[in-house]
Each structure stands twice: as structure tokens, then as C-alpha cells.
Scaffold this motif. Structure first.
Motif, PDB file in Angstrom:
ATOM      1  N   PRO A   1      26.477  -9.293   6.512  1.00  0.00           N
ATOM      2  CA  PRO A   1      25.573 -10.322   6.099  1.00  0.00           C
ATOM      3  C   PRO A   1      25.929 -11.967   6.323  1.00  0.00           C
ATOM      4  CG  PRO A   1      26.800  -9.176   4.335  1.00  0.00           C
ATOM      5  CD  PRO A   1      27.162  -8.802   5.504  1.00  0.00           C
TER       6      PRO A   1
ATOM      7  N   LEU B   1      23.762  -8.441  -2.785  1.00  0.00           N
ATOM      8  CA  LEU B   1      23.567  -7.487  -1.917  1.00  0.00           C
ATOM      9  C   LEU B   1      22.691  -6.242  -2.066  1.00  0.00           C
ATOM     10  CD1 LEU B   1      27.494  -6.970  -0.848  1.00  0.00           C
ATOM     11  CD2 LEU B   1      25.758  -7.772   0.357  1.00  0.00           C
TER      12      LEU B   1
ATOM     13  N   PHE C   1      21.941  -9.240   2.333  1.00  0.00           N
ATOM     14  CA  PHE C   1      21.542  -9.962   1.229  1.00  0.00           C
ATOM     15  C   PHE C   1      19.874  -9.932   1.099  1.00  0.00           C
ATOM     16  CE2 PHE C   1      25.542 -13.123   2.053  1.00  0.00           C
ATOM     17  CZ  PHE C   1      26.067 -12.581   1.369  1.00  0.00           C
TER      18      PHE C   1
ATOM     19  N   LEU D   1      24.773 -16.007   5.679  1.00  0.00           N
ATOM     20  CA  LEU D   1      23.921 -17.065   4.802  1.00  0.00           C
ATOM     21  C   LEU D   1      23.599 -18.248   5.960  1.00  0.00           C
ATOM     22  CD1 LEU D   1      25.731 -18.153   1.531  1.00  0.00           C
ATOM     23  CD2 LEU D   1      23.707 -16.647   2.103  1.00  0.00           C
TER      24      LEU D   1
ATOM     25  N   SER E   1      15.916 -13.276   2.172  1.00  0.00           N
ATOM     26  CA  SER E   1      15.972 -13.991   1.032  1.00  0.00           C
ATOM     27  C   SER E   1      15.779 -15.515   1.358  1.00  0.00           C
ATOM     28  CB  SER E   1      16.994 -13.629  -0.116  1.00  0.00           C
ATOM     29  OG  SER E   1      18.226 -13.631   0.750  1.00  0.00           O
TER      30      SER E   1
ATOM     31  N   MET F   1      18.331 -13.625  -3.360  1.00  0.00           N
ATOM     32  CA  MET F   1      19.215 -14.945  -3.656  1.00  0.00           C
ATOM     33  C   MET F   1      18.680 -15.657  -4.335  1.00  0.00           C
ATOM     34  SD  MET F   1      21.130 -17.068  -0.744  1.00  0.00           S
ATOM     35  CE  MET F   1      19.814 -17.555   0.180  1.00  0.00           C
TER      36      MET F   1
ATOM     37  N   PRO G   1      23.882 -15.084  -3.849  1.00  0.00           N
ATOM     38  CA  PRO G   1      23.408 -13.922  -2.973  1.00  0.00           C
ATOM     39  C   PRO G   1      23.599 -12.516  -3.539  1.00  0.00           C
ATOM     40  CG  PRO G   1      25.215 -14.786  -1.860  1.00  0.00           C
ATOM     41  CD  PRO G   1      25.012 -15.779  -3.137  1.00  0.00           C
TER      42      PRO G   1
ATOM     43  N   LEU H   1      29.997 -13.329   4.752  1.00  0.00           N
ATOM     44  CA  LEU H   1      30.762 -13.097   3.466  1.00  0.00           C
ATOM     45  C   LEU H   1      31.932 -12.282   3.571  1.00  0.00           C
ATOM     46  CD1 LEU H   1      30.336 -12.418   0.326  1.00  0.00           C
ATOM     47  CD2 LEU H   1      29.225 -10.212   1.119  1.00  0.00           C
TER      48      LEU H   1
ATOM     49  N   MET I   1      27.001  -9.497  -6.499  1.00  0.00           N
ATOM     50  CA  MET I   1      26.375 -10.711  -6.506  1.00  0.00           C
ATOM     51  C   MET I   1      27.463 -11.755  -6.556  1.00  0.00           C
ATOM     52  SD  MET I   1      23.298 -12.371  -9.028  1.00  0.00           S
ATOM     53  CE  MET I   1      24.703 -12.751 -10.372  1.00  0.00           C
TER      54      MET I   1
ATOM     55  N   GLY J   1      19.275 -15.830   3.275  1.00  0.00           N
ATOM     56  CA  GLY J   1      20.221 -14.565   3.171  1.00  0.00           C
ATOM     57  C   GLY J   1      19.723 -13.702   4.124  1.00  0.00           C
TER      58      GLY J   1
ATOM     59  N   GLU K   1      20.610  -9.955   6.458  1.00  0.00           N
ATOM     60  CA  GLU K   1      21.435  -8.491   6.163  1.00  0.00           C
ATOM     61  C   GLU K   1      22.365  -8.072   7.292  1.00  0.00           C
ATOM     62  OE1 GLU K   1      19.153  -5.995   3.145  1.00  0.00           O
ATOM     63  OE2 GLU K   1      18.010  -6.010   4.953  1.00  0.00           O
TER      64      GLU K   1
ATOM     65  N   TYR L   1      32.393 -19.827  -0.635  1.00  0.00           N
ATOM     66  CA  TYR L   1      32.289 -18.943  -1.877  1.00  0.00           C
ATOM     67  C   TYR L   1      33.398 -19.219  -2.650  1.00  0.00           C
ATOM     68  CZ  TYR L   1      28.945 -15.831   0.890  1.00  0.00           C
ATOM     69  OH  TYR L   1      27.903 -15.425   1.520  1.00  0.00           O
TER      70      TYR L   1
END
Length: 392
Positions: A174, A232, A216, A176, A157, A219, A230, A192, A246, A169, A171, A256
Motif C-alpha cells: 500500500p 489497513l 489502505f 500514500l 481513501s 484514512m 491510514p 508503508l 492503523m 490511500g 491498496e 510515518y
């Protein structure tokens, strides 16, 4: 390019009043049938000019009629999209050939494309590879030159910030990832908190609580450009089956927030494909089954609302488009791909939708042939009433 029976000219208009969606569920308000208004396609065997060979870890047996390895880097796997104001788009290739173990020779890349709906073709204008020249990734990378590969991250993403940088994003974490306009990492990968996939390099013997390739997938960027959301693709261990988290990430604080929502799949076997903000409370989210071709049953775009008016603890969902039941002058048009991972708002009633062709594996359009990358536009039966900042 593959011939497709339901090709459209770019200027096609909606054909009168929309009928109720064929798969409408009792008690759920629907938009009605959406209409195909544009079609463009990029041949499956499109490679980055002058690029390195790829696919050496796929073996030598033919896959959908193609025999690896390949002479270059395929322009494939469109798993995220960001718009430019000139009719071109950035599209993100994912981790390569579907797994960490077979994608070490696939260079992660953002492609710049421009669809030509009159010619029904997609032009590749260029792009940039992802890299870590500053050494911000704290774990070993596949390549000594610090070019990022599909064995390092599974990128799915992308959003472009107001400052022109990109947030991506992944996986495998995950994570960023934050890169500049040249694709160079400018922040260390951001985990995360409390969620780790099997590929996470920081597990240190601990058990993952997220399945492989379920990080992710989607996003969205907030309409004011200050946050990203983001989403999942899989359920975190301990959460109800078929529910996806989310999160909200503050771009200025690089952290976050404590805000989190739940997206509930229609069936736990489904997955999400992409997400984009409509306004401060609503998002468009692609939900799909894992089937392709005639077997495909669920390829939907939902309008999801964080305000949870029905009080069930999950985002409220309204079906806005069934991608297997689109109106066209030649009859019903189907977008029957296993993975549909790109949605973008073009105007208040028009969406752009792209598939991830999983080159060379997916064959949803023609059995035995690798799928092309397709870019369609669809007109919704009624307006979204989106925040105007969506189009920036």
C-alpha cells in the motif's frame, strides 16, 4: 433511478427515545438505534460527460443486466469522502472494476457532488482525474500520458489537507499518494515500511505479507490537520487473525511516526470501510461483512478509542449505528450494500454515509440490477461530543 421502499424526506426527525440496538453484545455499551434523516441517490448508469470508453476487459457477457464495454467512465465506486463548506463533497472512485487486471481503461478520479435530500438525488458538479505529469511514480504506468488508472493504483481513501491538497490511500502498495487540487501527484508514492501487497511493484520476487486488496481502505485526518491515520483492511502476516494496523503519518515530515494501533474486527471475515477522526483519541470506523441484500448481517459504525481502557491491546469499540437497523417513519430502513466505504460527521449527532456500488457488480438493493450510489444521513441516539475542528 431505482425505486426504494424506504425513501425519506430530508427534514425527518428522530422518532422519540432510541431503543437498544438489536445486535448489542453483552458488556459493550451501545448508543441505541440511529434514525434515517435523509436519502439521495445517483443512478448507476451515470458517466463522466465526454469521457473515454471503459470496461473493455470485462468481456461482453451481461453483468446485472448491463453489457460491457461502456460508452464512458462511470461515476461509481465511492470509496472516500471529503467535505467542502458549501454543501458539496469530494468523493473518490476506487480502482475501477475490482481488480488490477480489468481496470486499465478506468481513469482514477475524484468527483465533486452535491446531494439534494429534498429531491432525493445527487448532482455531479465536476471533478478531476489523477495524474503524474512530473514523473514521480518510479515504476511504469499503464498510459504514456501518465494519467493514473485502476491498473496502477487501487485508491480507497481520501482526506483533504488544510492547504487544499489531498492525501489518498492505495491498496496495491500500500502507498500514500499526495496530489494537488488538479489531481496531479506532488510527491512520489510513499510505501508503508515492512508491509507489501501482492501488487506491490517493488516486491522483486519477495513474498507479500498482506493479501490482495487489503491495503489502505480507510484514512482519517487528525483534528489539527497535522497527521493522517491510514487503516489497513487486512491482517499483516504474523499478526493475530482479524486485527488491522492503523498507523500515524506526519504530514509535515512526510514520514510515518512510531505510533501504531490495532483495530480488532468482530469476526476475521469482516472488513473495514472507512475511518474519520472524532477528536484526538476517537475515530468512527465502518465495519462490514462481505454480503449484500437480505443476506447482509453486519454493516456497523463503531466509535473506536485509542486509549484502550479495557487493556486488551486493541482500540475500544462502541457501536453507534447499525446500518441494517435504522429507524424511519416507514419502518426499519436497511443499507444492505456489500461495500459501505464513506462516513463523514455533519454535526455532533448526524453522519453522512455512502456506499461503494462496485459498478456494475453489486446488487444489494435489487437483485439483478446494478446498485445506485446512495448518500444517506443518519441521526445518532446521542451526541458524539466531537472536537469542533472536525467540521473544518
Amino acid at each position: 433511478m431505482r425505486r426504494i421502499a424506504m425513501m425519506m424526506c430530508a427534514g425527518a426527525l428522530a422518532l422519540g427515545a432510541a431503543a437498544p440496538a438489536a445486535n448489542a453484545e453483552p458488556g459493550r455499551p451501545e448508543y441505541g438505534r440511529a434514525t434515517l434523516t435523509g436519502f439521495a441517490s445517483l443512478a448507476a448508469q451515470t458517466f463522466v460527460p465526454g469521457s473515454e470508453a471503459s470496461g473493455a476487459q470485462l468481456g461482453t457477457a451481461p453483468i446485472n443486466g448491463l453489457t460491457p464495454p461502456f460508452s464512458g467512465q462511470p461515476v461509481q465506486g465511492f470509496s472516500g469522502i471529503a467535505r467542502h463548506g458549501d454543501g458539496s463533497y469530494d468523493v473518490l472512485s476506487d480502482n475501477g472494476f475490482g481488480a488490477k487486471a480489468n481496470s486499465a481503461d478506468f481513469l482514477l478520479r475524484v468527483h465533486r457532488i452535491r446531494p439534494d435530500f429534498r429531491a432525493k438525488s445527487v448532482h455531479v458538479l465536476g471533478g478531476f482525474n489523477l495524474s503524474d505529469p512530473r514523473g514521480l511514480v518510479p515504476f511504469p504506468l499503464t498510459r504514456a500520458d501518465r494519467m493514473l488508472t485502476g491498473a496502477d493504483f487501487d485508491v480507497e481513501s481520501i482526506v483533504r489537507s488544510l492547504d487544499g491538497t489531498y492525501w489518498i490511500g492505495d491498496e496495491f502498495g500500500p502507498f500514500l499518494l499526495h496530489v494537488n487540487r488538479r489531481g496531479e501527484l506532488i510527491d512520489a508514492p510513499i510505501e508503508l515500511p515492512g508491509v507489501r501487497a501482492p501488487e506491490n511493484p517493488n516486491l522483486n520476487g519477495a513474498q507479500p505479507n498482506l493479501r490482495s486488496s487489503k491495503g489502505f481502505e480507510g484514512m482519517a485526518r487528525s483534528v489539527d490537520g497535522r497527521r493522517v491515520y491510514p487503516l489497513l483492511e487486512g491482517t499483516v502476516t504474523g499478526d493475530p487473525d482479524g486485527t488491522l494496523r492503523m498507523h500515524e503519518f506526519d504530514l509535515r515530515k512526510r514520514a510515518y511516526t512510531d505510533r501504531r494501533w490495532t483495530y480488532r474486527l468482530d469476526d476475521p471475515s469482516h472488513a473495514i470501510g472507512d475511518a474519520i477522526a472524532v477528536d484526538d483519541h476517537r475515530f468512527l470506523i465502518i465495519e462490514r461483512d462481505n454480503l449484500q441484500g437480505d443476506a447482509a448481517k453486519v454493516k456497523r459504525i463503531y466509535l473506536a478509542d485509542t486509549r484502550d481502557r479495557d487493556g486488551d491491546g486493541a482500540l475500544d469499540k462502541t457501536l453507534v449505528a447499525d446500518l441494517l437497523d435504522l429507524v424511519s417513519p416507514e419502518g426499519t430502513f436497511r443499507f444492505p450494500f456489500q461495500t459501505i466505504e464513506d462516513v463523514i460527521i455533519l454535526d455532533d449527532r448526524t453522519l453522512g454515509v455512502l456506499n461503494d456500488n462496485n459498478f456494475p457488480f453489486s446488487s444489494g438493493r435489487t437483485a439483478g440490477s446494478p446498485d445506485n450510489n446512495e448518500f444517506i444521513t443518519i441521526r445518532l441516539a446521542r451526541a458524539l461530543h466531537a472536537d469542533p475542528r472536525v467540521y473544518r
